[in-house]
Design a protein around this motif. Sequence first.
Motif, PDB file in Angstrom:
ATOM      1  N   MET A   1       0.835  -1.178   0.000  1.00  0.00           N
ATOM      2  CA  MET A   1       0.000   0.000   0.000  1.00  0.00           C
ATOM      3  C   MET A   1       0.880   1.240   0.000  1.00  0.00           C
ATOM      4  O   MET A   1       1.893   1.299   0.681  1.00  0.00           O
ATOM      5  CB  MET A   1      -0.891   0.015   1.246  1.00  0.00           C
ATOM      6  CG  MET A   1      -1.864   1.177   1.298  1.00  0.00           C
ATOM      7  SD  MET A   1      -2.596   1.355   2.937  1.00  0.00           S
ATOM      8  CE  MET A   1      -1.184   1.931   3.871  1.00  0.00           C
ATOM      9  N   THR A   2       0.480   2.259  -0.755  1.00  0.00           N
ATOM     10  CA  THR A   2       1.193   3.515  -0.795  1.00  0.00           C
ATOM     11  C   THR A   2       0.412   4.564  -0.033  1.00  0.00           C
ATOM     12  O   THR A   2      -0.762   4.806  -0.304  1.00  0.00           O
ATOM     13  CB  THR A   2       1.393   3.982  -2.249  1.00  0.00           C
ATOM     14  OG1 THR A   2       2.133   2.988  -2.961  1.00  0.00           O
ATOM     15  CG2 THR A   2       2.149   5.293  -2.281  1.00  0.00           C
ATOM     16  N   THR A   3       1.047   5.180   0.946  1.00  0.00           N
ATOM     17  CA  THR A   3       0.451   6.307   1.660  1.00  0.00           C
ATOM     18  C   THR A   3       1.357   7.514   1.473  1.00  0.00           C
ATOM     19  O   THR A   3       2.572   7.380   1.291  1.00  0.00           O
ATOM     20  CB  THR A   3       0.298   6.015   3.159  1.00  0.00           C
ATOM     21  OG1 THR A   3       1.576   5.654   3.698  1.00  0.00           O
ATOM     22  CG2 THR A   3      -0.678   4.893   3.401  1.00  0.00           C
ATOM     23  N   GLU A   4       0.741   8.675   1.550  1.00  0.00           N
ATOM     24  CA  GLU A   4       1.498   9.920   1.412  1.00  0.00           C
ATOM     25  C   GLU A   4       1.619  10.574   2.779  1.00  0.00           C
ATOM     26  O   GLU A   4       0.626  10.727   3.494  1.00  0.00           O
ATOM     27  CB  GLU A   4       0.794  10.862   0.439  1.00  0.00           C
ATOM     28  CG  GLU A   4       1.538  12.174   0.232  1.00  0.00           C
ATOM     29  CD  GLU A   4       0.771  13.129  -0.655  1.00  0.00           C
ATOM     30  OE1 GLU A   4       1.274  14.255  -0.859  1.00  0.00           O
ATOM     31  OE2 GLU A   4      -0.323  12.759  -1.134  1.00  0.00           O
ATOM     32  N   LEU A   5       2.833  10.950   3.150  1.00  0.00           N
ATOM     33  CA  LEU A   5       3.063  11.635   4.413  1.00  0.00           C
ATOM     34  C   LEU A   5       3.080  13.136   4.175  1.00  0.00           C
ATOM     35  O   LEU A   5       3.758  13.620   3.283  1.00  0.00           O
ATOM     36  CB  LEU A   5       4.396  11.184   5.033  1.00  0.00           C
ATOM     37  CG  LEU A   5       4.525   9.687   5.346  1.00  0.00           C
ATOM     38  CD1 LEU A   5       5.861   9.410   6.028  1.00  0.00           C
ATOM     39  CD2 LEU A   5       3.376   9.200   6.214  1.00  0.00           C
ATOM     40  N   ARG A   6       2.306  13.860   4.992  1.00  0.00           N
ATOM     41  CA  ARG A   6       2.228  15.308   4.842  1.00  0.00           C
ATOM     42  C   ARG A   6       2.283  15.966   6.218  1.00  0.00           C
ATOM     43  O   ARG A   6       1.810  15.391   7.212  1.00  0.00           O
ATOM     44  CB  ARG A   6       0.916  15.742   4.182  1.00  0.00           C
ATOM     45  CG  ARG A   6       0.543  15.073   2.885  1.00  0.00           C
ATOM     46  CD  ARG A   6      -0.841  15.570   2.457  1.00  0.00           C
ATOM     47  NE  ARG A   6      -1.464  14.671   1.506  1.00  0.00           N
ATOM     48  CZ  ARG A   6      -2.766  14.683   1.223  1.00  0.00           C
ATOM     49  NH1 ARG A   6      -3.562  15.549   1.849  1.00  0.00           N
ATOM     50  NH2 ARG A   6      -3.270  13.846   0.327  1.00  0.00           N
ATOM     51  N   VAL A   7       2.802  17.180   6.267  1.00  0.00           N
ATOM     52  CA  VAL A   7       2.707  17.999   7.472  1.00  0.00           C
ATOM     53  C   VAL A   7       1.288  18.537   7.561  1.00  0.00           C
ATOM     54  O   VAL A   7       0.688  18.948   6.565  1.00  0.00           O
ATOM     55  CB  VAL A   7       3.731  19.151   7.428  1.00  0.00           C
ATOM     56  CG1 VAL A   7       3.538  20.081   8.619  1.00  0.00           C
ATOM     57  CG2 VAL A   7       5.148  18.592   7.413  1.00  0.00           C
ATOM     58  N   LEU A   8       0.728  18.506   8.753  1.00  0.00           N
ATOM     59  CA  LEU A   8      -0.657  18.908   8.955  1.00  0.00           C
ATOM     60  C   LEU A   8      -0.867  20.386   8.604  1.00  0.00           C
ATOM     61  O   LEU A   8      -0.103  21.259   9.021  1.00  0.00           O
ATOM     62  CB  LEU A   8      -1.043  18.686  10.419  1.00  0.00           C
ATOM     63  CG  LEU A   8      -2.481  19.033  10.802  1.00  0.00           C
ATOM     64  CD1 LEU A   8      -3.436  17.979  10.267  1.00  0.00           C
ATOM     65  CD2 LEU A   8      -2.613  19.163  12.322  1.00  0.00           C
ATOM     66  N   ALA A   9      -1.906  20.656   7.852  1.00  0.00           N
ATOM     67  CA  ALA A   9      -2.327  22.031   7.606  1.00  0.00           C
ATOM     68  C   ALA A   9      -3.146  22.496   8.813  1.00  0.00           C
ATOM     69  O   ALA A   9      -3.938  21.717   9.364  1.00  0.00           O
ATOM     70  CB  ALA A   9      -3.167  22.122   6.339  1.00  0.00           C
TER      71      ALA A   9
END
Length: 409
Positions: A1-9
């Motif tokens: 599975m591919t997930t994207e990591l992002r800094v919270l807005a």
Amino acid sequence: MTTELRVLAPEQWDTMFDRIERAFTGAPESPEGRAQWRRVSEPGRMLTAWDGDELVGTAGAFSFRMTLPGGAPAAVSGVTMVSVQPTHRRRGVLTSMMRRQLDDFRDRGEPFAVLTASEPAIYGRYGYGIASRQLSGTVDTDRVVLHAPQGVEQVRFRLLPAAEALGACERIYAELVPARAGMLARQPGWETQAVVDAPGERGGAGPLLCVLAETDGEVRGYARYSTTSRWSPAGPQGSVNLKEVSALDPVTYAALWRYLAGIDLTSTIAFRNLPVDDPLVHLVSDPRRCTLGFRDALHLRVLDVGAALSARSYAAPVDVVLAVEDAFRPEDSGTWRLTGDAKGASCERTTDAAELVVPVAQLGAAYLGDASLRSMAGAGFVRELRPGALAEASAAFRTDTAPWLPHGF
């Protein structure tokens, strides 16, 4: 599975908190508690994992300053709000967030990170070791007498709602922070964490109170507590629910415990978080009438061995070559020569032959002085390659005062 990591807005904060509450499966946080967590949150330090447009994982951090052995303060990231949605467990989401987070901490120049664990078994595989513990228990105040050192009768008390005594308590707390490894200096907003007192979360207890202990008009200590009323056919059996007790001197500390033991209509003091070497165990007349237990508190992860071991002082002279094994971040494995004493230390990479082999989680466990390297060697984690190296290092890492984390995060 591919997930994207992002800094919270920032505008996603409420969605993030909703997902955390769902992952932890309990009752939702009270409005008062939720507002406090928003107050201290640092959205730029909250990492989130996304599967398309669905938020499936969180891992945040607070910016703290923590006391090290020897009294020096150091910047440290406090890992918090770690969660994975039940639909995405065992798919590598947590591991990817932990790896990214540790990379970010290292880029900030922080030599270690800390956390408190809902499930301690999770974090050992990421290199965290249990670096401090806490003492919990009860005192049967119907049968236990509290020791009264000379001077306790001169201590006077003022009882206030906890929020009204905040300034005096924070002054005491700030004075105590440098004296014990593992304590966290209060950052802006954190001073109100200890006095959040949502009525719906009291569990049948009364409101949170604070007693100030004064000598010659000077506040020298305080205790925050609530009381729970209970009755039996024999009479009152209420409980004092102690949240925090601190003092600047032994006489004031003993006086506070005697005050708590003397509260009308109660027969028990219950507490959840004292240092493991707290004087209470010597103040009570009969320790068998106290139920005492220990649990893990602060977990610590060393990221930069040289910087971390150079930042603290040591209880005894030490000159030892450490081979540190880091399975989760193998690029950080290596060999270092540590030399130091009570005045300071240096720790540099070396090509010299290793004298002691220490996995990074066990190094984290020993770092604040609570866990013994010798004890961990007895369990087979630490390996001695030069006779005498283990005894030398184990004595040097220990601290006279046990490390302690006074509050969670």
